[in-house]
Design an enzyme around this catalytic site. Sequence first.
Site, PDB file in Angstrom:
ATOM      1  N   ARG A  79       0.803  -1.220   0.189  1.00  0.00           N
ATOM      2  CA  ARG A  79       0.067  -0.064   0.089  1.00  0.00           C
ATOM      3  C   ARG A  79       0.870   1.259  -0.002  1.00  0.00           C
ATOM      4  O   ARG A  79       0.403   2.165  -0.356  1.00  0.00           O
ATOM      5  CB  ARG A  79      -0.912  -0.073   1.104  1.00  0.00           C
ATOM      6  CG  ARG A  79      -2.168  -0.923   1.014  1.00  0.00           C
ATOM      7  CD  ARG A  79      -3.137  -0.785   2.143  1.00  0.00           C
ATOM      8  NE  ARG A  79      -4.312  -1.426   1.767  1.00  0.00           N
ATOM      9  CZ  ARG A  79      -5.272  -1.344   2.691  1.00  0.00           C
ATOM     10  NH1 ARG A  79      -5.197  -1.061   3.847  1.00  0.00           N
ATOM     11  NH2 ARG A  79      -6.527  -1.787   2.360  1.00  0.00           N
ATOM     12  N   LYS A 245     -18.002 -16.364   3.371  1.00  0.00           N
ATOM     13  CA  LYS A 245     -19.439 -16.295   3.316  1.00  0.00           C
ATOM     14  C   LYS A 245     -19.942 -15.973   2.056  1.00  0.00           C
ATOM     15  O   LYS A 245     -19.566 -14.891   1.456  1.00  0.00           O
ATOM     16  CB  LYS A 245     -19.639 -15.219   4.515  1.00  0.00           C
ATOM     17  CG  LYS A 245     -19.299 -15.638   6.013  1.00  0.00           C
ATOM     18  CD  LYS A 245     -19.669 -14.649   6.773  1.00  0.00           C
ATOM     19  CE  LYS A 245     -19.299 -14.736   8.277  1.00  0.00           C
ATOM     20  NZ  LYS A 245     -19.291 -13.774   9.115  1.00  0.00           N
ATOM     21  N   GLY A 414      -7.805  -7.967  -1.155  1.00  0.00           N
ATOM     22  CA  GLY A 414      -7.864  -8.811   0.206  1.00  0.00           C
ATOM     23  C   GLY A 414      -7.109 -10.019   0.245  1.00  0.00           C
ATOM     24  O   GLY A 414      -5.754  -9.882  -0.075  1.00  0.00           O
ATOM     25  N   GLY A 437     -12.352  -4.131   1.749  1.00  0.00           N
ATOM     26  CA  GLY A 437     -13.755  -3.802   1.668  1.00  0.00           C
ATOM     27  C   GLY A 437     -14.221  -2.726   0.707  1.00  0.00           C
ATOM     28  O   GLY A 437     -15.258  -2.979   0.093  1.00  0.00           O
TER      29      GLY A 437
HETATM   30  C1  3PG Z   1      -8.794  -1.527   4.925  1.00  0.00           C
HETATM   31  O1  3PG Z   1      -7.804  -2.222   5.254  1.00  0.00           O
HETATM   32  O2  3PG Z   1      -9.753  -2.288   4.600  1.00  0.00           O
HETATM   33  C2  3PG Z   1      -8.997  -0.306   5.206  1.00  0.00           C
HETATM   34  O3  3PG Z   1      -7.655   0.428   5.404  1.00  0.00           O
HETATM   35  C3  3PG Z   1     -10.365   0.416   5.637  1.00  0.00           C
HETATM   36  O4  3PG Z   1      -9.997  -0.129   6.985  1.00  0.00           O
HETATM   37  P1  3PG Z   1     -11.225  -0.366   7.918  1.00  0.00           P
HETATM   38  O5  3PG Z   1     -12.014  -1.494   7.413  1.00  0.00           O
HETATM   39  O6  3PG Z   1     -10.636  -0.466   9.361  1.00  0.00           O
HETATM   40  O7  3PG Z   1     -12.217   0.833   7.869  1.00  0.00           O
HETATM   41 MG    MG Z   2     -11.543  -3.374   6.195  1.00  0.00          MG
END
Ligand code: 3PG
Ligand code: MG
Length: 458
Positions: A79, A245, A414, A437
């Site tokens: 990142r 899920k 992810g 997310g």
């Molecule tokens: C992540 O790693 O998904 C983002 O940095 C957002 O973090 P958060 O889910 O704690 O808002």
């Molecule tokens: Mg997250």
Amino acid sequence: MVTILTRPRFNVFNVFNVLTLLTLEQAGYSLRPYFSKPGMAKLTVNDLNVRGKRVFLRVDYNVPLEEKDGQFVITDETRIVETLPTLRRLSEQGGKLILVSHLGRPNGEREPAMSLRPVAAKLADLLGRPVAFVDDCIGEKVEKTVGIMQPGDLLLLENVRYYSEEEANDPLFAEKLGQVADVYVNDAFGSAHRAHASTEGVARVVARRGGQCAAGLLMERELKFLGEELENPAHPFVVLLGGAKVSDKILVIDRLLEKADTILIGGAMAYTFRLAQGCKTGKSLVEPDKTDVAKSALAKATERGVKFLLPMDDVVATPVKTDKLDKKGKPLIEYQNVRINTELNCPDDAAGLDIGPGTVKAYSEEVAKAKTILWNGPMGLFEDKRFAEGTNAIARAVAEVTQKNGAKSIIGGGDSVKALNRAKLGDKVSFMSTGGGASLEFLEGKVLPGVAVLTDKN
Ligand code: 3PG
Ligand code: MG
């Protein structure tokens, strides 16, 4: 731009459809065409001249840290690396760069383990130049430091979530953050699904003063690959979805059923589909209350002629509770008697933990035919090497079709990115998202508040 929906088959004169769309809009969906709409683009750093200006640059440096000999070490710097083009561009132009990020979820507390200080050091290393650090994100110390910055300088501020006002998107807090901002740039795609003060509120503050709010180069790339490239994908378009899920992925599945030729399901969520088909799932992770959702996805696939494949075999093992506790304080599960199961029913004493060799072969053949691939979610419990082969084999198949046939492969962030990096294949695919997310919500068609708030390009 960025968002989404409106199906080609949609008939505006049909009252039912109009009502459905209105409801979807209230739920945070936009009524714009499928994945993106040219002409609704946002300002990017390419449109800016920041010479001598103070640039408030929201980045997502929420990176994994591990404590080693009393020091916090960054275990994955992706990142950070991915923002370097934006930093270099703005710094060379003579902007004064004020970098703002969160790290972890400190819930408004000054949690030392979630300090961004190690990130400033890493950044200085990567850029080969000094990066200043202030142990706060608002207030006098910040303003003083910014006051002595020269064009091209970089400053990283401390974790913005040390203040609970950040996540509350508190307007006063956004004002305080905005004290040092002439221009707002958002390169934090991974946080763009959050309407927090640093991702949303402060942009409004800057805009109100007549300042520009632009997307960084990483943000632009993310929106291009997850948006535009999937708007009109080259066919066959093969989608691989895994993870635990169904409930996490059902909105994505629903939308991709409109675009994809083939959907391949792996991970524990496959067992909810199997349950919906009346199979036994043993001790596998299932969501019994989501079988209806699974059934309707299967029905929609049939109706639309989408090839929708579930694993035909799997790697199963018997879960045994131990006396040891995991990080969350729950009893650690040990998996014993690992074996391949070629039945669609899972044995009563076993949990399904990876796709089996037959499935690997079938899925790899589908992947080999693809011109466009979207992959989100591992095929099994890949953190344990006994259950990693399904995910690794799929990673190899995706890398191969990208390299040999020039297929476009997009990895939706992810765990799938983690798996690809572990298999050392990260640089063999077309694009890996830095969002978790955020990528999912974007693929679901939701408006990302961190993008919506940026200045429209005219
Ligand atoms: C992540 O790693 O998904 C983002 O940095 C957002 O973090 P958060 O889910 O704690 O808002
Ligand atoms: Mg997250």
